[in-house]
Scaffold this motif. Structure first.
Motif, PDB file in Angstrom:
ATOM      1  N   ARG A  32       0.845  -1.216   0.000  1.00  0.00           N
ATOM      2  CA  ARG A  32       0.000   0.000   0.000  1.00  0.00           C
ATOM      3  C   ARG A  32       0.870   1.252   0.000  1.00  0.00           C
ATOM      4  O   ARG A  32       0.586   2.223  -0.696  1.00  0.00           O
ATOM      5  CB  ARG A  32      -0.961  -0.008   1.189  1.00  0.00           C
ATOM      6  N   SER A  33       1.948   1.221   0.767  1.00  0.00           N
ATOM      7  CA  SER A  33       2.877   2.351   0.797  1.00  0.00           C
ATOM      8  C   SER A  33       3.553   2.536  -0.560  1.00  0.00           C
ATOM      9  O   SER A  33       3.690   3.658  -1.057  1.00  0.00           O
ATOM     10  CB  SER A  33       3.926   2.123   1.891  1.00  0.00           C
ATOM     11  N   ASN A  34       3.972   1.426  -1.177  1.00  0.00           N
ATOM     12  CA  ASN A  34       4.601   1.497  -2.496  1.00  0.00           C
ATOM     13  C   ASN A  34       3.617   1.985  -3.551  1.00  0.00           C
ATOM     14  O   ASN A  34       3.978   2.752  -4.446  1.00  0.00           O
ATOM     15  CB  ASN A  34       5.169   0.129  -2.888  1.00  0.00           C
ATOM     16  N   ALA A  35       2.360   1.553  -3.452  1.00  0.00           N
ATOM     17  CA  ALA A  35       1.330   2.030  -4.389  1.00  0.00           C
ATOM     18  C   ALA A  35       1.153   3.533  -4.234  1.00  0.00           C
ATOM     19  O   ALA A  35       1.068   4.261  -5.235  1.00  0.00           O
ATOM     20  CB  ALA A  35       0.010   1.304  -4.144  1.00  0.00           C
ATOM     21  N   ALA A  36       1.114   4.017  -2.994  1.00  0.00           N
ATOM     22  CA  ALA A  36       0.964   5.457  -2.764  1.00  0.00           C
ATOM     23  C   ALA A  36       2.127   6.221  -3.382  1.00  0.00           C
ATOM     24  O   ALA A  36       1.934   7.278  -3.996  1.00  0.00           O
ATOM     25  CB  ALA A  36       0.871   5.746  -1.269  1.00  0.00           C
ATOM     26  N   CYS A  37       3.341   5.689  -3.252  1.00  0.00           N
ATOM     27  CA  CYS A  37       4.519   6.337  -3.841  1.00  0.00           C
ATOM     28  C   CYS A  37       4.403   6.393  -5.362  1.00  0.00           C
ATOM     29  O   CYS A  37       4.605   7.447  -5.965  1.00  0.00           O
ATOM     30  CB  CYS A  37       5.786   5.586  -3.436  1.00  0.00           C
ATOM     31  N   THR A  38       4.055   5.257  -5.995  1.00  0.00           N
ATOM     32  CA  THR A  38       3.973   5.237  -7.460  1.00  0.00           C
ATOM     33  C   THR A  38       2.869   6.144  -7.969  1.00  0.00           C
ATOM     34  O   THR A  38       3.028   6.817  -8.991  1.00  0.00           O
ATOM     35  CB  THR A  38       3.773   3.805  -8.011  1.00  0.00           C
ATOM     36  N   LEU A  39       1.746   6.186  -7.260  1.00  0.00           N
ATOM     37  CA  LEU A  39       0.634   7.028  -7.704  1.00  0.00           C
ATOM     38  C   LEU A  39       0.937   8.509  -7.505  1.00  0.00           C
ATOM     39  O   LEU A  39       0.554   9.350  -8.327  1.00  0.00           O
ATOM     40  CB  LEU A  39      -0.659   6.621  -6.998  1.00  0.00           C
ATOM     41  N   ASP A  40       1.641   8.831  -6.423  1.00  0.00           N
ATOM     42  CA  ASP A  40       2.052  10.221  -6.200  1.00  0.00           C
ATOM     43  C   ASP A  40       3.014  10.664  -7.302  1.00  0.00           C
ATOM     44  O   ASP A  40       2.855  11.734  -7.886  1.00  0.00           O
ATOM     45  CB  ASP A  40       2.710  10.355  -4.821  1.00  0.00           C
ATOM     46  N   TRP A  41       4.006   9.832  -7.598  1.00  0.00           N
ATOM     47  CA  TRP A  41       4.975  10.156  -8.654  1.00  0.00           C
ATOM     48  C   TRP A  41       4.261  10.320  -9.991  1.00  0.00           C
ATOM     49  O   TRP A  41       4.498  11.278 -10.715  1.00  0.00           O
ATOM     50  CB  TRP A  41       6.040   9.065  -8.746  1.00  0.00           C
ATOM     51  N   ALA A  42       3.376   9.383 -10.326  1.00  0.00           N
ATOM     52  CA  ALA A  42       2.643   9.444 -11.595  1.00  0.00           C
ATOM     53  C   ALA A  42       1.787  10.706 -11.673  1.00  0.00           C
ATOM     54  O   ALA A  42       1.707  11.353 -12.720  1.00  0.00           O
ATOM     55  CB  ALA A  42       1.774   8.199 -11.759  1.00  0.00           C
ATOM     56  N   GLY A  43       1.171  11.067 -10.559  1.00  0.00           N
ATOM     57  CA  GLY A  43       0.344  12.277 -10.540  1.00  0.00           C
ATOM     58  C   GLY A  43       1.158  13.528 -10.838  1.00  0.00           C
ATOM     59  O   GLY A  43       0.682  14.442 -11.527  1.00  0.00           O
ATOM     60  N   ARG A  44       2.393  13.551 -10.349  1.00  0.00           N
ATOM     61  CA  ARG A  44       3.257  14.714 -10.607  1.00  0.00           C
ATOM     62  C   ARG A  44       3.753  14.766 -12.049  1.00  0.00           C
ATOM     63  O   ARG A  44       4.138  15.829 -12.529  1.00  0.00           O
ATOM     64  CB  ARG A  44       4.428  14.728  -9.626  1.00  0.00           C
ATOM     65  N   GLN A  45       3.717  13.639 -12.758  1.00  0.00           N
ATOM     66  CA  GLN A  45       4.175  13.611 -14.158  1.00  0.00           C
ATOM     67  C   GLN A  45       3.035  13.872 -15.144  1.00  0.00           C
ATOM     68  O   GLN A  45       3.282  14.145 -16.317  1.00  0.00           O
ATOM     69  CB  GLN A  45       4.810  12.258 -14.488  1.00  0.00           C
ATOM     70  N   THR A  46       1.798  13.750 -14.668  1.00  0.00           N
ATOM     71  CA  THR A  46       0.647  13.942 -15.558  1.00  0.00           C
ATOM     72  C   THR A  46       0.733  15.326 -16.194  1.00  0.00           C
ATOM     73  O   THR A  46       0.920  16.322 -15.509  1.00  0.00           O
ATOM     74  CB  THR A  46      -0.673  13.767 -14.786  1.00  0.00           C
ATOM     75  N   GLY A  47       0.626  15.350 -17.494  1.00  0.00           N
ATOM     76  CA  GLY A  47       0.737  16.608 -18.233  1.00  0.00           C
ATOM     77  C   GLY A  47       2.064  16.769 -18.953  1.00  0.00           C
ATOM     78  O   GLY A  47       2.200  17.661 -19.794  1.00  0.00           O
ATOM     79  N   VAL A  48       3.070  15.927 -18.641  1.00  0.00           N
ATOM     80  CA  VAL A  48       4.334  15.991 -19.389  1.00  0.00           C
ATOM     81  C   VAL A  48       4.001  15.695 -20.852  1.00  0.00           C
ATOM     82  O   VAL A  48       3.260  14.766 -21.154  1.00  0.00           O
ATOM     83  CB  VAL A  48       5.365  14.966 -18.848  1.00  0.00           C
ATOM     84  N   ARG A  49       4.526  16.510 -21.751  1.00  0.00           N
ATOM     85  CA  ARG A  49       4.210  16.373 -23.178  1.00  0.00           C
ATOM     86  C   ARG A  49       5.483  16.205 -23.993  1.00  0.00           C
ATOM     87  O   ARG A  49       6.551  16.675 -23.615  1.00  0.00           O
ATOM     88  CB  ARG A  49       3.492  17.627 -23.699  1.00  0.00           C
ATOM     89  N   GLU A  50       5.325  15.553 -25.136  1.00  0.00           N
ATOM     90  CA  GLU A  50       6.434  15.449 -26.081  1.00  0.00           C
ATOM     91  C   GLU A  50       6.718  16.835 -26.639  1.00  0.00           C
ATOM     92  O   GLU A  50       5.811  17.663 -26.787  1.00  0.00           O
ATOM     93  CB  GLU A  50       6.072  14.491 -27.221  1.00  0.00           C
ATOM     94  N   LEU A  51       7.967  17.076 -26.982  1.00  0.00           N
ATOM     95  CA  LEU A  51       8.366  18.381 -27.501  1.00  0.00           C
ATOM     96  C   LEU A  51       7.912  18.585 -28.943  1.00  0.00           C
ATOM     97  O   LEU A  51       7.307  19.602 -29.281  1.00  0.00           O
ATOM     98  CB  LEU A  51       9.891  18.535 -27.397  1.00  0.00           C
ATOM     99  N   THR A  52       8.171  17.593 -29.803  1.00  0.00           N
ATOM    100  CA  THR A  52       7.850  17.747 -31.225  1.00  0.00           C
ATOM    101  C   THR A  52       6.865  16.704 -31.735  1.00  0.00           C
ATOM    102  O   THR A  52       6.601  16.649 -32.933  1.00  0.00           O
ATOM    103  CB  THR A  52       9.126  17.656 -32.092  1.00  0.00           C
ATOM    104  N   GLY A  53       6.350  15.848 -30.839  1.00  0.00           N
ATOM    105  CA  GLY A  53       5.439  14.802 -31.272  1.00  0.00           C
ATOM    106  C   GLY A  53       6.145  13.583 -31.834  1.00  0.00           C
ATOM    107  O   GLY A  53       5.525  12.731 -32.463  1.00  0.00           O
ATOM    108  N   ARG A  54       7.457  13.490 -31.601  1.00  0.00           N
ATOM    109  CA  ARG A  54       8.236  12.343 -32.091  1.00  0.00           C
ATOM    110  C   ARG A  54       8.920  11.604 -30.947  1.00  0.00           C
ATOM    111  O   ARG A  54      10.110  11.313 -31.013  1.00  0.00           O
ATOM    112  CB  ARG A  54       9.256  12.811 -33.127  1.00  0.00           C
ATOM    113  N   ASN A  55       8.155  11.338 -29.906  1.00  0.00           N
ATOM    114  CA  ASN A  55       8.678  10.613 -28.733  1.00  0.00           C
ATOM    115  C   ASN A  55       9.920  11.283 -28.155  1.00  0.00           C
ATOM    116  O   ASN A  55      10.911  10.620 -27.849  1.00  0.00           O
ATOM    117  CB  ASN A  55       8.982   9.150 -29.091  1.00  0.00           C
TER     118      ASN A  55
END
Length: 195
Positions: A32-55
């Motif tokens: 449960r603690s590890n899940a909270a860590c992964t979900l917190d990290w993922a939440g902070r990355q939400t919205g990261v976008r590709e620069l040119t649309g080419r990965n």
């Protein structure tokens, strides 16, 4: 009755009352603690976008380099690897390939038509999506939370999933990190990498 025998009896009584062996309780709390860590990290990355649309992009390139993956390639797997590493958790060999997350039979507890039940899915577990055009799992995300059920007491009809290299409506060739709702029928595999 000796003190040692009394202590053993108390331990067995506590285990019977709690319903789980001590090791299982500790593992459950850790997961449960590890899940909270992964979900917190993922939440902070939400919205990261590709620069040119080419990965590509500064953060995406960094994730690819850390995973030993080729730059400008699909990055949904390396995104999940970065998440695992940020929380001190293991990653599979070849983590850049989304299908490699589901080859460990101990961790992969659900595979459509082969084993398990999607009803065991918990937040923090990774989910895979099968692509007939590839003949394999071709995209990976992390379960965030259940969608609401259609009727009270019924299983959820789907999950919100955080994934990299995904589009607004889901899929494997999008340009960012997003949270997308997927019906249960779209989820082909589930693995627990929280230990």
């Amino acid at each position: 009755m000796s003190v040692q025998h009394l202590l053993k009896s108390l331990v067995w009584l506590a285990l019977a009352v709690c319903g789980l062996p001590a090791g299982s309780r500790a593992q459950s709390v850790a997961q449960r603690s590890n899940a909270a860590c992964t979900l917190d990290w993922a939440g902070r990355q939400t919205g990261v976008r590709e620069l040119t649309g080419r990965n590509d992009g500064p953060q995406i390139n960094a994730w690819q380099k850390a995973a030993g993956a080729a730059l400008y390639g699909p990055w949904c797997g390396v995104y999940q690897a970065a998440n695992q590493r940020a929380c001190g958790l293991p990653v599979p060999k070849g983590a850049a390939g989304s299908y490699n997350w589901f080859t460990d039979k101990t961790r992969t507890y659900y595979f459509t038509g082969k084993r398990g039940s999607i009803d065991s899915l918990k937040p923090g577990h990774v989910v895979g999506f099968y692509y007939a055009s590839l003949g394999r799992i071709g995209h990976i995300g992390r379960a965030v939370e259940m969608g609401r059920s259609i009727r009270k007491g019924r299983p959820a009809r789907g999950w919100y999933v955080n994934a990299g290299n995904t589009g607004r409506g889901g899929g494997r060739d999008g340009g960012g990190v997003r949270v997308v709702f997927y019906p249960n029928s779209d989820i082909s595999a589930v693995a627990n990498w929280l230990y």
